[in-house]
Design a protein around this motif. Structure first.
Motif, PDB file in Angstrom:
ATOM      1  N   LEU A 114      12.382  25.365  -3.168  1.00 50.66           N
ATOM      2  CA  LEU A 114      12.124  24.681  -4.438  1.00 50.66           C
ATOM      3  C   LEU A 114      10.639  24.723  -4.802  1.00 50.66           C
ATOM      4  CD1 LEU A 114      14.517  21.646  -4.001  1.00 50.66           C
ATOM      5  CD2 LEU A 114      14.763  23.519  -5.653  1.00 50.66           C
ATOM      6  N   VAL A 115       9.765  24.588  -3.826  1.00 47.99           N
ATOM      7  CA  VAL A 115       8.324  24.706  -4.090  1.00 47.99           C
ATOM      8  C   VAL A 115       8.006  26.117  -4.571  1.00 47.99           C
ATOM      9  CG1 VAL A 115       6.028  24.694  -3.010  1.00 47.99           C
ATOM     10  CG2 VAL A 115       7.638  22.825  -2.552  1.00 47.99           C
ATOM     11  N   ASP A 116       8.623  27.113  -3.945  1.00 49.04           N
ATOM     12  CA  ASP A 116       8.428  28.499  -4.397  1.00 49.04           C
ATOM     13  C   ASP A 116       8.884  28.659  -5.844  1.00 49.04           C
ATOM     14  OD1 ASP A 116       7.482  29.042  -1.849  1.00 49.04           O
ATOM     15  OD2 ASP A 116       9.316  30.083  -1.199  1.00 49.04           O
ATOM     16  N   ASP A 117      10.035  28.074  -6.191  1.00 52.93           N
ATOM     17  CA  ASP A 117      10.527  28.112  -7.578  1.00 52.93           C
ATOM     18  C   ASP A 117       9.536  27.437  -8.518  1.00 52.93           C
ATOM     19  OD1 ASP A 117      12.829  29.348  -6.657  1.00 52.93           O
ATOM     20  OD2 ASP A 117      14.101  27.562  -6.868  1.00 52.93           O
ATOM     21  N   LEU A 118       9.003  26.305  -8.098  1.00 58.35           N
ATOM     22  CA  LEU A 118       8.036  25.570  -8.914  1.00 58.35           C
ATOM     23  C   LEU A 118       6.789  26.410  -9.161  1.00 58.35           C
ATOM     24  CD1 LEU A 118       6.933  23.029 -10.305  1.00 58.35           C
ATOM     25  CD2 LEU A 118       6.268  22.184  -8.033  1.00 58.35           C
ATOM     26  N   MET A 119       6.273  27.047  -8.126  1.00 55.82           N
ATOM     27  CA  MET A 119       5.063  27.857  -8.286  1.00 55.82           C
ATOM     28  C   MET A 119       5.338  29.063  -9.192  1.00 55.82           C
ATOM     29  SD  MET A 119       2.916  25.997  -6.189  1.00 55.82           S
ATOM     30  CE  MET A 119       2.642  25.738  -7.835  1.00 55.82           C
ATOM     31  N   THR A 120       6.515  29.665  -9.060  1.00 54.29           N
ATOM     32  CA  THR A 120       6.892  30.783  -9.939  1.00 54.29           C
ATOM     33  C   THR A 120       6.940  30.314 -11.388  1.00 54.29           C
ATOM     34  OG1 THR A 120       8.129  31.879  -8.183  1.00 54.29           O
ATOM     35  CG2 THR A 120       8.707  32.467 -10.452  1.00 54.29           C
ATOM     36  N   ALA A 121       7.542  29.152 -11.617  1.00 55.87           N
ATOM     37  CA  ALA A 121       7.642  28.607 -12.971  1.00 55.87           C
ATOM     38  C   ALA A 121       6.261  28.262 -13.527  1.00 55.87           C
ATOM     39  CB  ALA A 121       8.558  27.390 -12.982  1.00 55.87           C
ATOM     40  N   ARG A 122       5.380  27.721 -12.686  1.00 52.67           N
ATOM     41  CA  ARG A 122       4.020  27.400 -13.156  1.00 52.67           C
ATOM     42  C   ARG A 122       3.260  28.670 -13.532  1.00 52.67           C
ATOM     43  NH1 ARG A 122       2.280  22.500  -9.038  1.00 52.67           N
ATOM     44  NH2 ARG A 122       3.184  20.835 -10.302  1.00 52.67           N
ATOM     45  N   ARG A 123       3.430  29.727 -12.741  1.00 52.61           N
ATOM     46  CA  ARG A 123       2.787  31.000 -13.103  1.00 52.61           C
ATOM     47  C   ARG A 123       3.337  31.521 -14.429  1.00 52.61           C
ATOM     48  NH1 ARG A 123       3.062  31.537  -7.531  1.00 52.61           N
ATOM     49  NH2 ARG A 123       5.041  32.671  -7.603  1.00 52.61           N
ATOM     50  N   ALA A 124       4.635  31.345 -14.655  1.00 50.25           N
ATOM     51  CA  ALA A 124       5.242  31.774 -15.922  1.00 50.25           C
ATOM     52  C   ALA A 124       4.666  30.987 -17.088  1.00 50.25           C
ATOM     53  CB  ALA A 124       6.762  31.616 -15.857  1.00 50.25           C
ATOM     54  N   VAL A 125       4.415  29.706 -16.881  1.00 50.11           N
ATOM     55  CA  VAL A 125       3.780  28.902 -17.935  1.00 50.11           C
ATOM     56  C   VAL A 125       2.399  29.464 -18.237  1.00 50.11           C
ATOM     57  CG1 VAL A 125       2.761  26.642 -18.457  1.00 50.11           C
ATOM     58  CG2 VAL A 125       5.071  26.773 -17.520  1.00 50.11           C
ATOM     59  N   GLY A 126       1.632  29.758 -17.198  1.00 54.33           N
ATOM     60  CA  GLY A 126       0.298  30.324 -17.401  1.00 54.33           C
ATOM     61  C   GLY A 126       0.329  31.632 -18.164  1.00 54.33           C
ATOM     62  N   ARG A 127       1.263  32.514 -17.795  1.00 55.14           N
ATOM     63  CA  ARG A 127       1.391  33.796 -18.510  1.00 55.14           C
ATOM     64  C   ARG A 127       1.770  33.557 -19.972  1.00 55.14           C
ATOM     65  NH1 ARG A 127       3.800  35.223 -13.736  1.00 55.14           N
ATOM     66  NH2 ARG A 127       5.892  34.971 -14.585  1.00 55.14           N
TER      67      ARG A 127
ATOM     68  N   LEU B  46       1.214  30.962 -21.820  1.00 51.32           N
ATOM     69  CA  LEU B  46       0.088  30.390 -22.566  1.00 51.32           C
ATOM     70  C   LEU B  46      -0.927  31.464 -22.953  1.00 51.32           C
ATOM     71  CD1 LEU B  46      -0.543  27.085 -20.594  1.00 51.32           C
ATOM     72  CD2 LEU B  46       0.149  27.278 -22.994  1.00 51.32           C
ATOM     73  N   ARG B  47      -1.073  32.472 -22.104  1.00 53.07           N
ATOM     74  CA  ARG B  47      -2.045  33.522 -22.385  1.00 53.07           C
ATOM     75  C   ARG B  47      -1.535  34.579 -23.356  1.00 53.07           C
ATOM     76  NH1 ARG B  47      -2.637  32.561 -17.038  1.00 53.07           N
ATOM     77  NH2 ARG B  47      -1.417  34.360 -16.366  1.00 53.07           N
ATOM     78  N   SER B  48      -0.217  34.803 -23.402  1.00 53.00           N
ATOM     79  CA  SER B  48       0.227  35.946 -24.197  1.00 53.00           C
ATOM     80  C   SER B  48       1.552  35.773 -24.926  1.00 53.00           C
ATOM     81  CB  SER B  48       0.329  37.180 -23.300  1.00 53.00           C
ATOM     82  OG  SER B  48       1.283  36.954 -22.286  1.00 53.00           O
ATOM     83  N   ASP B  49       2.498  35.065 -24.355  1.00 51.74           N
ATOM     84  CA  ASP B  49       3.851  35.039 -24.909  1.00 51.74           C
ATOM     85  C   ASP B  49       4.285  33.611 -25.189  1.00 51.74           C
ATOM     86  OD1 ASP B  49       6.448  35.463 -25.645  1.00 51.74           O
ATOM     87  OD2 ASP B  49       7.108  36.290 -23.731  1.00 51.74           O
ATOM     88  N   HIS B  50       3.792  33.070 -26.274  1.00 55.54           N
ATOM     89  CA  HIS B  50       4.076  31.659 -26.576  1.00 55.54           C
ATOM     90  C   HIS B  50       5.564  31.394 -26.797  1.00 55.54           C
ATOM     91  CE1 HIS B  50      -0.087  30.486 -26.587  1.00 55.54           C
ATOM     92  NE2 HIS B  50      -0.360  31.593 -27.254  1.00 55.54           N
ATOM     93  N   ALA B  51       6.326  32.419 -27.129  1.00 54.56           N
ATOM     94  CA  ALA B  51       7.767  32.233 -27.317  1.00 54.56           C
ATOM     95  C   ALA B  51       8.447  31.884 -25.992  1.00 54.56           C
ATOM     96  CB  ALA B  51       8.383  33.501 -27.906  1.00 54.56           C
ATOM     97  N   ALA B  52       7.899  32.351 -24.880  1.00 55.15           N
ATOM     98  CA  ALA B  52       8.488  32.089 -23.563  1.00 55.15           C
ATOM     99  C   ALA B  52       8.024  30.763 -22.968  1.00 55.15           C
ATOM    100  CB  ALA B  52       8.135  33.227 -22.609  1.00 55.15           C
ATOM    101  N   LEU B  53       7.126  30.070 -23.640  1.00 54.69           N
ATOM    102  CA  LEU B  53       6.522  28.863 -23.091  1.00 54.69           C
ATOM    103  C   LEU B  53       7.546  27.771 -22.812  1.00 54.69           C
ATOM    104  CD1 LEU B  53       3.975  27.472 -22.176  1.00 54.69           C
ATOM    105  CD2 LEU B  53       3.565  26.787 -24.543  1.00 54.69           C
ATOM    106  N   SER B  54       8.444  27.489 -23.744  1.00 53.68           N
ATOM    107  CA  SER B  54       9.401  26.404 -23.514  1.00 53.68           C
ATOM    108  C   SER B  54      10.349  26.737 -22.368  1.00 53.68           C
ATOM    109  CB  SER B  54      10.179  26.053 -24.785  1.00 53.68           C
ATOM    110  OG  SER B  54      10.981  27.130 -25.190  1.00 53.68           O
TER     111      SER B  54
END
Length: 107
Positions: A35-48, A50-58
């Motif tokens: 679950l921590v691994d899933d959380l870190m993956t999801a946090r990295r996706a949020v970062g990406r 925010l930098r480029s694909d605002h449609a994927a943010l939610s």
């Protein structure tokens, strides 16, 4: 990195004086790590997002939320004694006030 300040009942950590719910201690180690691994993956996706694909943010933020709920850090509390969830409250304004004051003095 300094050691986390954990409330005597093990429900919260204190960060800059504020209570944050800990992960459910009944989770098996392998499950917790997954679950921590899933959380870190999801946090990295949020970062990406925010930098480029605002449609994927939610979608990315929903992944963070789902992992935190599964860990027991959000959603229904993992303890069964009926105590309220004090997440985000200042420790000095809760029933942990005396313990917190002593813990701060001791550090």
């Amino acid at each position: 990195m300094t050691e986390q300040l954990v409330t005597p009942d093990g429900r919260y950590i204190v960060v800059r004086g504020r209570l944050w719910r800990r992960s459910d201690p009944s989770l098996l180690s392998d499950r917790h790590q997954a679950l921590v691994d899933d959380l870190m993956t999801a946090r990295r996706a949020v970062g990406r997002a925010l930098r480029s694909d605002h449609a994927a943010l939610s979608e990315a933020r929903a992944g963070v939320d789902a992992a935190k709920v599964a860990l027991g850090e959000r959603g229904p509390v993992w303890w069964a004694d009926g105590a309220p969830d004090l997440t985000r409250r200042m420790a000095r304004n809760t029933g942990y006030a005396e313990w917190y004051a002593n813990a701060v003095l001791a550090s």
